[in-house]
Motif scaffolding. Structure first.
Motif, PDB file in Angstrom:
ATOM      1  N   ARG A 179       8.928   0.416 -10.688  1.00  0.00           N
ATOM      2  CA  ARG A 179       8.279  -0.908 -10.664  1.00  0.00           C
ATOM      3  C   ARG A 179       8.073  -1.388  -9.229  1.00  0.00           C
ATOM      4  N   ARG A 180       9.064  -1.165  -8.376  1.00  0.00           N
ATOM      5  CA  ARG A 180       8.985  -1.633  -6.993  1.00  0.00           C
ATOM      6  C   ARG A 180       7.873  -0.920  -6.219  1.00  0.00           C
ATOM      7  N   MET A 181       7.811   0.399  -6.319  1.00  0.00           N
ATOM      8  CA  MET A 181       6.888   1.155  -5.483  1.00  0.00           C
ATOM      9  C   MET A 181       5.504   1.377  -6.085  1.00  0.00           C
ATOM     10  N   SER A 182       5.387   1.389  -7.395  1.00  0.00           N
ATOM     11  CA  SER A 182       4.086   1.716  -7.992  1.00  0.00           C
ATOM     12  C   SER A 182       3.013   0.686  -7.637  1.00  0.00           C
ATOM     13  N   LEU A 213       1.879   1.390  -3.973  1.00  0.00           N
ATOM     14  CA  LEU A 213       1.078   2.609  -3.851  1.00  0.00           C
ATOM     15  C   LEU A 213      -0.269   2.481  -4.548  1.00  0.00           C
ATOM     16  N   GLN A 214      -0.305   1.748  -5.639  1.00  0.00           N
ATOM     17  CA  GLN A 214      -1.580   1.544  -6.337  1.00  0.00           C
ATOM     18  C   GLN A 214      -2.521   0.713  -5.463  1.00  0.00           C
ATOM     19  N   GLU A 215      -1.996  -0.322  -4.816  1.00  0.00           N
ATOM     20  CA  GLU A 215      -2.828  -1.156  -3.947  1.00  0.00           C
ATOM     21  C   GLU A 215      -3.407  -0.354  -2.789  1.00  0.00           C
ATOM     22  N   LEU A 216      -2.658   0.625  -2.300  1.00  0.00           N
ATOM     23  CA  LEU A 216      -3.146   1.469  -1.215  1.00  0.00           C
ATOM     24  C   LEU A 216      -4.120   2.536  -1.712  1.00  0.00           C
ATOM     25  N   GLY A 217      -4.224   2.680  -3.022  1.00  0.00           N
ATOM     26  CA  GLY A 217      -5.120   3.674  -3.591  1.00  0.00           C
ATOM     27  C   GLY A 217      -4.544   5.074  -3.573  1.00  0.00           C
ATOM     28  N   ILE A 218      -3.230   5.189  -3.427  1.00  0.00           N
ATOM     29  CA  ILE A 218      -2.576   6.496  -3.341  1.00  0.00           C
ATOM     30  C   ILE A 218      -2.066   6.954  -4.695  1.00  0.00           C
ATOM     31  N   SER A 224       6.801  12.244   1.647  1.00  0.00           N
ATOM     32  CA  SER A 224       5.712  12.740   2.506  1.00  0.00           C
ATOM     33  C   SER A 224       4.448  12.971   1.690  1.00  0.00           C
ATOM     34  N   GLU A 225       4.595  13.363   0.422  1.00  0.00           N
ATOM     35  CA  GLU A 225       3.425  13.544  -0.445  1.00  0.00           C
ATOM     36  C   GLU A 225       2.678  12.226  -0.659  1.00  0.00           C
ATOM     37  N   PHE A 226       3.421  11.139  -0.772  1.00  0.00           N
ATOM     38  CA  PHE A 226       2.807   9.837  -1.032  1.00  0.00           C
ATOM     39  C   PHE A 226       2.612   8.997   0.237  1.00  0.00           C
ATOM     40  N   GLY A 227       2.903   9.557   1.412  1.00  0.00           N
ATOM     41  CA  GLY A 227       2.715   8.828   2.663  1.00  0.00           C
ATOM     42  C   GLY A 227       3.730   7.723   2.868  1.00  0.00           C
ATOM     43  N   LEU A 228       4.978   7.950   2.449  1.00  0.00           N
ATOM     44  CA  LEU A 228       5.990   6.897   2.496  1.00  0.00           C
ATOM     45  C   LEU A 228       7.001   7.028   3.626  1.00  0.00           C
ATOM     46  N   THR A 229       6.881   8.045   4.459  1.00  0.00           N
ATOM     47  CA  THR A 229       7.820   8.163   5.570  1.00  0.00           C
ATOM     48  C   THR A 229       7.348   7.259   6.713  1.00  0.00           C
ATOM     49  N   PRO A 230       8.269   6.852   7.585  1.00  0.00           N
ATOM     50  CA  PRO A 230       7.855   5.998   8.709  1.00  0.00           C
ATOM     51  C   PRO A 230       6.746   6.620   9.553  1.00  0.00           C
ATOM     52  N   SER A 231       6.810   7.923   9.793  1.00  0.00           N
ATOM     53  CA  SER A 231       5.758   8.538  10.610  1.00  0.00           C
ATOM     54  C   SER A 231       4.425   8.542   9.873  1.00  0.00           C
TER      55      SER A 231
END
Length: 156
Positions: free
Chosen positions: A52-55, A58-63, A124-131
Motif C-alpha cells: 500500500r505504501r509503495m504502490s 510507483l504508479q504515480e511515477l509510471g513505473i 534496482s528493478e523499480f528505480g528505488l535505490t538512492p543512486s
C-alpha cells in the motif's frame, strides 16, 4: 546461455532520468497501462502494508503496472521477512551460546542479509535505490508537456 553486459533499463526509467545515455529509446517496448496491480491476498500483513505504501508512489511515477504484480509482490514479501528478522535481532541479539558452550550467530543474521539483498535487487528493478532516484527527473515523463519541441528534445 547467459546474456552479456548489463541488463537493459526499462524505458520508463530512462525517460524519467532524462535519457542520460542519449541512446534511442525503444519505441516498440510493450507499454502496459500505468495502473498498480491489485495486492495479492496471500502476502504477509507487513508485506501488504509495504504494498500500500509503495504502490501509489510507483504508479504515480509510471513505473508500476499491472504486469509487475509478481515482481512487486516479491519485493514486498522480502521486505516483510527482512523486517521480521531485524526485529528478532533487535529483541534477542545476534549471537547465542550453544549447549556445548560455543558462541554462534543466530540464523536471523543470515536471513536478514539474504532478504536485504533480495530487496536491493528488486529496488534496482523499480528505480528505488538512492543512486537510481538521483537520476530520475520527476515530471519529465513523455506526454507531460504540450510543447512538441520539448518532447523532441527529450528523445535526443
Amino acid at each position: 546461455m547467459g546474456t552479456r553486459g548489463r541488463k537493459p533499463k526499462p524505458t520508463a526509467l530512462k525517460v524519467l532520468e532524462g535519457n542520460p545515455g542519449k541512446r534511442p529509446l525503444n519505441e516498440s517496448e510493450p507499454k502496459p497501462e500505468k495502473k498498480a496491480p491489485k495486492c495479492p491476498s496471500w502476502l504477509e500483513p507487513e508485506a501488504k502494508k509495504e504494498w500500500r505504501r509503495m504502490s501509489k508512489i510507483l504508479q504515480e511515477l509510471g513505473i508500476l503496472t499491472e504486469i509487475d504484480a509478481s515482481a512487486f509482490a516479491g519485493y514486498c514479501q522480502a521486505y516483510a521477512r527482512w523486517k521480521e528478522a531485524e526485529e528478532f535481532l533487535t529483541k534477542h541479539g545476534t549471537i547465542f551460546k550453544t549447549p556445548s558452550g560455543y558462541i554462534q550467530q543466530v540464523p536471523q543474521v543470515s536471513i536478514a542479509q539474504t532478504y536485504l539483498k533480495i530487496m536491493k535487487d528488486f529496488c534496482s528493478e523499480f528505480g528505488l535505490t538512492p543512486s537510481a532516484r538521483s537520476r530520475i527527473h520527476a515530471g519529465t515523463a513523455k506526454g507531460d508537456t504540450d510543447d512538441p519541441m520539448e518532447e523532441l528534445l527529450r528523445l535526443v
